[in-house]
Structures are given as structure tokens and as C-alpha cells.
Design an enzyme around this catalytic site. Structure first.
Site, PDB file in Angstrom:
ATOM      1  N   ASP A 257       0.813  -1.201   0.000  1.00  0.00           N
ATOM      2  CA  ASP A 257       0.000   0.000   0.000  1.00  0.00           C
ATOM      3  C   ASP A 257       0.856   1.266   0.000  1.00  0.00           C
ATOM      4  O   ASP A 257       1.809   1.389   0.786  1.00  0.00           O
ATOM      5  CB  ASP A 257      -0.904  -0.015   1.244  1.00  0.00           C
ATOM      6  CG  ASP A 257      -1.757   1.221   1.372  1.00  0.00           C
ATOM      7  OD1 ASP A 257      -2.657   1.405   0.531  1.00  0.00           O
ATOM      8  OD2 ASP A 257      -1.528   2.017   2.304  1.00  0.00           O
ATOM      9  N   HIS A 260       4.588   5.428  -1.898  1.00  0.00           N
ATOM     10  CA  HIS A 260       5.029   6.817  -2.033  1.00  0.00           C
ATOM     11  C   HIS A 260       5.048   7.526  -0.676  1.00  0.00           C
ATOM     12  O   HIS A 260       5.681   8.569  -0.529  1.00  0.00           O
ATOM     13  CB  HIS A 260       4.113   7.587  -2.995  1.00  0.00           C
ATOM     14  CG  HIS A 260       2.667   7.547  -2.610  1.00  0.00           C
ATOM     15  ND1 HIS A 260       1.812   6.566  -3.072  1.00  0.00           N
ATOM     16  CD2 HIS A 260       1.922   8.335  -1.797  1.00  0.00           C
ATOM     17  CE1 HIS A 260       0.604   6.770  -2.565  1.00  0.00           C
ATOM     18  NE2 HIS A 260       0.654   7.834  -1.779  1.00  0.00           N
ATOM     19  N   GLU A 294       1.409  -0.020  -4.908  1.00  0.00           N
ATOM     20  CA  GLU A 294       0.605   1.183  -5.115  1.00  0.00           C
ATOM     21  C   GLU A 294       1.557   2.348  -4.899  1.00  0.00           C
ATOM     22  O   GLU A 294       2.179   2.453  -3.836  1.00  0.00           O
ATOM     23  CB  GLU A 294      -0.556   1.279  -4.132  1.00  0.00           C
ATOM     24  CG  GLU A 294      -1.404   2.529  -4.402  1.00  0.00           C
ATOM     25  CD  GLU A 294      -2.297   2.927  -3.248  1.00  0.00           C
ATOM     26  OE1 GLU A 294      -3.249   3.688  -3.492  1.00  0.00           O
ATOM     27  OE2 GLU A 294      -2.050   2.507  -2.107  1.00  0.00           O
ATOM     28  N   ASP A 321      -3.964   6.207 -12.610  1.00  0.00           N
ATOM     29  CA  ASP A 321      -4.274   7.066 -13.757  1.00  0.00           C
ATOM     30  C   ASP A 321      -5.406   6.481 -14.593  1.00  0.00           C
ATOM     31  O   ASP A 321      -6.276   7.209 -15.080  1.00  0.00           O
ATOM     32  CB  ASP A 321      -3.043   7.205 -14.660  1.00  0.00           C
ATOM     33  CG  ASP A 321      -2.008   8.166 -14.108  1.00  0.00           C
ATOM     34  OD1 ASP A 321      -2.293   8.851 -13.113  1.00  0.00           O
ATOM     35  OD2 ASP A 321      -0.903   8.229 -14.691  1.00  0.00           O
ATOM     36  N   HIS A 323      -7.868   4.495 -13.751  1.00  0.00           N
ATOM     37  CA  HIS A 323      -9.175   4.713 -13.121  1.00  0.00           C
ATOM     38  C   HIS A 323      -9.617   6.166 -13.252  1.00  0.00           C
ATOM     39  O   HIS A 323     -10.765   6.454 -13.622  1.00  0.00           O
ATOM     40  CB  HIS A 323      -9.129   4.348 -11.640  1.00  0.00           C
ATOM     41  CG  HIS A 323     -10.317   4.871 -10.891  1.00  0.00           C
ATOM     42  ND1 HIS A 323     -10.336   6.130 -10.323  1.00  0.00           N
ATOM     43  CD2 HIS A 323     -11.546   4.341 -10.658  1.00  0.00           C
ATOM     44  CE1 HIS A 323     -11.518   6.352  -9.777  1.00  0.00           C
ATOM     45  NE2 HIS A 323     -12.265   5.273  -9.955  1.00  0.00           N
ATOM     46  N   HIS A 324      -8.715   7.093 -12.941  1.00  0.00           N
ATOM     47  CA  HIS A 324      -9.106   8.496 -12.869  1.00  0.00           C
ATOM     48  C   HIS A 324      -9.611   9.011 -14.224  1.00  0.00           C
ATOM     49  O   HIS A 324     -10.632   9.718 -14.290  1.00  0.00           O
ATOM     50  CB  HIS A 324      -7.928   9.347 -12.397  1.00  0.00           C
ATOM     51  CG  HIS A 324      -7.441   9.007 -11.020  1.00  0.00           C
ATOM     52  ND1 HIS A 324      -8.181   8.261 -10.130  1.00  0.00           N
ATOM     53  CD2 HIS A 324      -6.277   9.318 -10.382  1.00  0.00           C
ATOM     54  CE1 HIS A 324      -7.506   8.138  -8.997  1.00  0.00           C
ATOM     55  NE2 HIS A 324      -6.340   8.748  -9.132  1.00  0.00           N
ATOM     56  N   HIS A 391     -11.393  -0.348  -3.777  1.00  0.00           N
ATOM     57  CA  HIS A 391     -11.886   0.086  -2.466  1.00  0.00           C
ATOM     58  C   HIS A 391     -11.680   1.575  -2.252  1.00  0.00           C
ATOM     59  O   HIS A 391     -12.545   2.252  -1.682  1.00  0.00           O
ATOM     60  CB  HIS A 391     -11.179  -0.714  -1.356  1.00  0.00           C
ATOM     61  CG  HIS A 391      -9.784  -0.254  -1.086  1.00  0.00           C
ATOM     62  ND1 HIS A 391      -8.690  -0.720  -1.792  1.00  0.00           N
ATOM     63  CD2 HIS A 391      -9.298   0.650  -0.192  1.00  0.00           C
ATOM     64  CE1 HIS A 391      -7.600  -0.120  -1.345  1.00  0.00           C
ATOM     65  NE2 HIS A 391      -7.937   0.710  -0.370  1.00  0.00           N
ATOM     66  N   GLY A 395     -14.804   3.774  -1.835  1.00  0.00           N
ATOM     67  CA  GLY A 395     -14.945   4.057  -0.414  1.00  0.00           C
ATOM     68  C   GLY A 395     -14.555   5.459  -0.010  1.00  0.00           C
ATOM     69  O   GLY A 395     -15.081   5.979   0.981  1.00  0.00           O
ATOM     70  N   ASN A 396     -13.641   6.092  -0.731  1.00  0.00           N
ATOM     71  CA  ASN A 396     -13.238   7.451  -0.377  1.00  0.00           C
ATOM     72  C   ASN A 396     -14.141   8.476  -1.048  1.00  0.00           C
ATOM     73  O   ASN A 396     -13.696   9.505  -1.559  1.00  0.00           O
ATOM     74  CB  ASN A 396     -11.769   7.691  -0.744  1.00  0.00           C
ATOM     75  CG  ASN A 396     -10.839   7.002   0.230  1.00  0.00           C
ATOM     76  OD1 ASN A 396     -11.165   6.849   1.398  1.00  0.00           O
ATOM     77  ND2 ASN A 396      -9.689   6.570  -0.250  1.00  0.00           N
TER      78      ASN A 396
END
Length: 590
Positions: A257, A260, A294, A321, A323-324, A391, A395-396
Site C-alpha cells: 500500500d 510513495h 501502489e 491514472d 481509473h481516474h 476500495h 470508499g473514499n
């Protein structure tokens, strides 16, 4: 493999307990009310150890620091009474595996379904998940990816608030229940991955700073003080943990996870050491073991095969990227980080189908004009995990709403046809394979001031949503919020059955046409026309090419006039006029 430094060890004569506590003067092991003084080791500064002759698996214990409060073992194998209870010694070697010959599957066969154990079934347990495994195999899923299991406070959590990294949370069952899930998945040919969090500890139940303050440095993360991986024992704690899941539970891979958010002066040496340790384990056991990152920084150097061994072998990175850009195209939303994809999401989709990341060093408006990413030249398509939902991206959101709530179903189907048949390994979020409308809101089980702080923080973060929806925004601390996230397997309507049939058909084509050819795939061409006619091509083995023609708009579009050589594998032969939201796939010679 070298024996792990951390956690209890079963010996020929009993149990050996150990703890790295460099700031402590005295450590005692509290076993059944009796205190056993632990001895400082001569060869490893800061370590305390005690041998308990005659002890065995099932023993429960705590550590007492300097005659103060009792704390759990930070490398506890199991916490049957939650994070503040006693730690239990587990005999990992006692489990009788049925899938004895399982060695995993090669990376190019990966088709992921991301799952939250507690919300995947009404029961919310490891064993209850087993009942749905045949459904996943029938759909065409080849790998399930479990959200983090490291023991967290309370009865419900996404898993990213874990504080005892080695202990699978007791809410879902026992360690052997988890092993049974993994074993049953392997018997069905399913890989099992685990999401692990090495960038922070949760806000409640982490006692390390009391006796090992050098575990942390002064850098700040979104979750508090950063973990100091320049300290050898701290690096070993994370690396041992990765090997713990891969050896004792036979996970086929890990998703790391938000790397970065790791703070390590001079680079990410811990990641290099971890990957090398996993590579040695894979070689010694002749298993396929995969590591996925990630990384919001889009560091292509961590997944580029030509890099030195110190930066390998990470199989892939989640491609946020991807997904966005699709989310902006499908919903029209351009707030927050979506601003970086607002101007021309279709152009960025074409770029990603051509070369991986959308941002490969370009300035990011969301990050105040800072450059983001590295060039992806030489990185194969297999290194980019693509998805339309996960998620985080469901979820966010204030309501935990899925794409099904706001996007045109036909547009979603076209996006699925592109995502599930491209050479990049695809990931679905649980229920997405049948078009679930079940929300997946943020939920946790804290109390007191911490719970109040979370509520306040959510209200600030989603102020506009609270203004618009008021009490409809779910309380993250309420059990009803968690219950609302559970999938309804037995209540799928006709529309959801149709979506499931579509996804099953797409994955059947992937299994027969794409997977046998994708191992050696490389990027080729990709472009987009003003009417959103999309063209992409990938080079395959033996001189073959995989070609996509698609119309990613709600209007009829004119086909790009290119010679289409080969046979259609999805959608039929591309017509002169491409219907709205349509995708056509062809395999043939270059």
C-alpha cells in the site's frame, strides 16, 4: 530462508519469546499471571529474550515494560481478544495443507477481484468466503486480493488501521481459518494476494514508541510519525512480515500500500531488500510469488525489468491514472485529483493503452504544478494493473457510491470490454462483476475522542456532500454503515445477471485468446480521434498483433480507416460506423 527475528519461536523444548526494546530497562513476559524476566542478548543490542521450557502453541502472553503497562507482542501471531489482549503462540507448521503441489500461477494469468473479508459475505468470515470461490472461478477470476488483515482495533475496519502486522484479525476467524481459505482457493486454481501496509501504523494500539522510539523518525505522514527504515531492525520487521504471510499462509503475492508515503532518506532501499528476500523465497520453493505496488509517484523504475536487481522483482503497479481518466469520462466529475484528467480524459486513456501511465513526468495541477511520474519506455503492459473501481475509489467518497449510481450502463460495459481484454492485468472490486449497487462507505470501530476526530475530519473533507445530503452521509463509526457494505449474493436482479454474463463472456475470451499470447506482449500504437474513436494496438509473440477499435462516446462515430488484419475475438468485424459505447477486438498478423 534465515529465521525471522521477530515474534515467538517454537523450539524443541518449548517457546522462545523475544522483543526489540532498545529504550527499555527491563522487560518481563507475563504468562498466566506469572512474570518471567527477559534477558538482554549479548549479540543483538536492544533485544530481550526468554525461553519457556515445556510451553507450546496456544500459550498466551504479554510483555511488561519497565514495571509499567502490559503490551502485546508487536509481532504477535494472533490476538484472540483484540489488539490490547494477550498474544497467542501459533504453530504455523501444524496445518495440513491439501493443495500440497500448488506452486502458484504465472503473472500474465492474473485477473483480480479485490475483496474485503468482512463485507464479502453476510457472515464476514474467512470460511464464509469459501462458499463463493466456485462462483469466482466460474466468472473467470484467477486471483482474489484481500484488503489488509493485520489486527486492527474493534470489530470492523477497512484494514488500513492495523497495528499488529503479523496477526490476522480475529474478527474474521482464526489463523487456521485463513489458511483454510487460502488452501481452498488453491485447490480451485485461484491465487490469493494480500494487501499489506508498511507506511504507517493505525492510530490506536501501537505501543512501539514506548520501548522502541527509534522505530520512528521526525518525518510526518498523513497518519502520524513516519517509520524509520534506515534502522536495520525496523527494515527486518517489515521484511520478516512479508515473508511471514508468504510462508506461513502461502499467499501468492502481496500488494504494498502507498509506497510513495514511505520516508526513507536516499531512496527506497527497504523495498529493494524486501523484493530480493521474496525472490530468494520464490527460488527456494519454486513458487510463483508476485509483488505489486501502489505508488502515486508513478515510479516506472520500480517496475522496469531492465533495472538492477535492487529494484526488482515488482511485478506491477496499480495504475490509478487509468481509473481516474475513465471516471472523469464516465461521470463528468472533475473535482479533487480528477482535475488532472479533466481536459481530455479520452486522450489520456489512449496514452495509457499505448504506454502505461498517463503522467510520465508531466506537471500535475492537483499537485501545484509539480512533475509526476517517470517515462515508461521499456516497461511491458503486464506491469500496469488496470481497474475502473477499487476500495479507495468507491470508499473514499462521502456515500461510498459505485459507478453504477452515476454512469450510463452501456458506457460501463464498453469500459469493461476494453479493460478486461487489454494486455494489462485487470482488477475488479467485489460485486463489480455483477454490477452491484451496494455502497462501500468508509467504516471503522473507534471510540471516544478518536471517533469524534474521525467524524469531524470526514465532515471537513466532504463538506459539500454533507451540505447536499445531510444525514444521508453514513456515519463511519456506525455498525449500520458497515452492514450496508455487505454484498447481496442471493438478491441479484435481471440487470445484474446480464452484467455478470457479460463479464463472464469477456473473461472467457481473455482466458482463451489473450492469456496464451500476452506473456510477451509489448506496447504498440494508440490514438484518439475528435469523435472519440479509439484505436490501440499491441505486439504479441510470433508476429501477431492485438488491435482495439472502440467508440467511447454516446454518439455514432466513423471508424478509423486502418487495415484491420486478423479475426475478430470480440464484437464482430468493426463496421464503418461504430455504435455508441462499443468495442471491437481483433487478433492477427502484423
Amino acid at each position: 530462508m534465515t529465521p525471522a527475528l521477530h515474534g515467538p519461536q517454537l523450539t524443541k523444548t518449548g517457546v522462545s519469546l523475544r522483543l526489540w526494546a532498545p529504550a527499555a530497562r527491563k522487560i518481563e513476559a507475563i504468562v498466566q499471571g506469572h512474570a518471567h524476566v527477559m534477558t538482554r542478548t549479548a549479540d543483538r543490542p536492544g533485544w530481550f529474550i526468554v525461553d519457556l521450557p515445556g510451553a507450546s502453541a496456544g500459550l498466551t502472553y504479554r510483555f511488561r515494560v519497565d514495571d509499567g503497562n502490559d503490551v502485546p507482542d508487536p509481532a504477535s501471531a494472533f490476538q484472540p481478544e483484540d489488539i490490547s489482549g494477550p498474544s497467542e503462540v501459533i504453530d504455523h507448521a501444524a496445518f495440513r495443507w491439501q493443495a500440497k503441489n500448488w506452486r502458484g500461477r504465472p503473472w500474465h494469468e492474473a485477473v483480480f477481484l479485490e475483496c474485503h473479508v468482512g463485507a464479502f459475505t453476510p457472515e464476514g468470515t474467512y470460511r464464509a468466503m469459501i462458499e463463493r470461490l466456485d462462483d469466482l472461478v466460474g466468472t473467470g477470476i484467477t486471483a482474489i486480493e484481500l484488503m489488509p488483515l493485520a489486527d486492527f482495533p474493534g470489530a470492523r475496519n477497512w484494514g488500513y488501521d492495523g497495528v499488529l502486522w503479523y496477526a490476522p484479525d480475529h474478527t474474521y476467524g482464526t489463523p487456521d481459518d485463513l489458511r483454510t481459505l487460502v488452501d481452498q482457493a488453491h485447490l480451485r486454481g485461484l491465487m490469493v494476494f494480500l494487501d499489506v501496509v508498511y507506511n504507517h501504523f493505525g492510530p490506536e494500539g501501537n505501543y512501539l514508541a514506548r520501548y522502541a522510539p527509534s522505530f520512528f523518525n521526525d518525518a510526518e505522514t498523513p497518519w502520524g510519525r513516519a517509520i524509520d527504515y534506515t534502522v536495520s531492525e525496523v527494515r527486518a520487521f517489515a521484511i520478516d512480515n512479508a515473508l511471514h504471510w508468504l510462508q506461513n499462509y502461502r499467499f501468492d503475492g502481496l500488494r504494498l500500500d502507498a509506497v510513495h508515503a514511505l520516508h526513507e532518506p536516499g531512496g527506497l532501499a527497504m523495498l529493494g531488500e524486501l523484493s530480493q528476500a521474496v525472490a530468494r523465497l520464490a527460488a527456494e520453493t519454486r513458487r510463483h510469488i508476485h509483488l505489486v505496488l501502489e505508488n502515486d509517484d508513478n515510479r516506472a523504475s520500480l517496475i522496469r525489468p531492465a533495472e538492477p536487481a535492487s529494484a526488482a522483482p515488482f511485478s506491477a503497479q496499480w495504475n490509478d491514472d487509468y481509473h481516474h481518466a475513465w471516471h472523469v469520462l464516465l461521470t463528468g466529475e472533475t473535482h479533487g485529483y480528477y482535475i488532472d484528467y479533466a481536459r481530455s480524459p479520452e486522450r489520456l486513456i489512449a496514452r495509457m493503452l499505448k504506454s502505461g501511465f498517463a503522467y510520465q513526468g508531466e506537471a500535475s495541477a492537483h499537485r501545484g504544478g509539480q512533475s509526476r511520474g517517470e517515462p515508461t519506455k521499456g516497461v511491458p503492459p503486464a506491469a500496469f494493473v488496470t481497474f475502473l473501481q477499487n476500495h479507495d475509489q468507491v470508499g473514499n467518497r462521502a456515500l461510498g457510491d459505485r459507478l453504477e449510481w452515476s454512469a450510463d450502463p452501456k458506457a460501463i460495459e464498453a469500459a469493461l470490454a476494453i479493460t478486461l481484454l487489454s494486455p494489462m492485468p485487470p482488477l475488479l472490486f467485489m460485486g463489480e462483476e455483477f454490477g452491484a449497487r451496494t455502497p462501500f462507505p468508509f467504516f471503522c470501530d473507534f471510540h471516544g475522542e478518536l471517533a469524534d476526530a474521525i467524524r469531524r475530519g470526514r465532515r471537513i473533507e466532504f463538506a459539500e456532500a454533507y451540505d447536499a445530503y445531510g444525514n444521508e452521509v453514513p456515519d463511519p463509526l456506525a455498525d449500520s454503515t458497515f452492514q450496508s457494505a455487505k454484498l447481496h449474493w442471493h438478491q441479484r436482479d435481471a440487470t445484474q445477471r446480464e452484467r455478470h454474463a457479460l463479464v463472464t463472456a469477456l473473461l472467457a475470451v481473455r482466458r482463451t485468446e489473450i492469456i496464451p499470447r500476452v506473456k510477451e506482449a509489448s506496447f504498440g500504437e494508440g490514438d484518439i480521434q475528435p469523435d472519440r474513436t479509439l484505436h490501440a494496438e499491441w505486439r504479441l509473440a510470433k508476429g501477431e498483433a492485438l488491435t482495439l477499435l472502440a467508440n467511447i462516446s454516446p454518439r455514432l462515430a466513423t471508424r478509423i480507416h486502418l487495415p484491420i488484419r486478423g479475426r475478430p475475438i470480440w464484437g464482430g468485424h468493426p463496421p464503418e460506423r461504430l455504435p455508441p459505447w462499443s468495442a471491437f477486438w481483433v487478433i492477427g498478423g502484423q
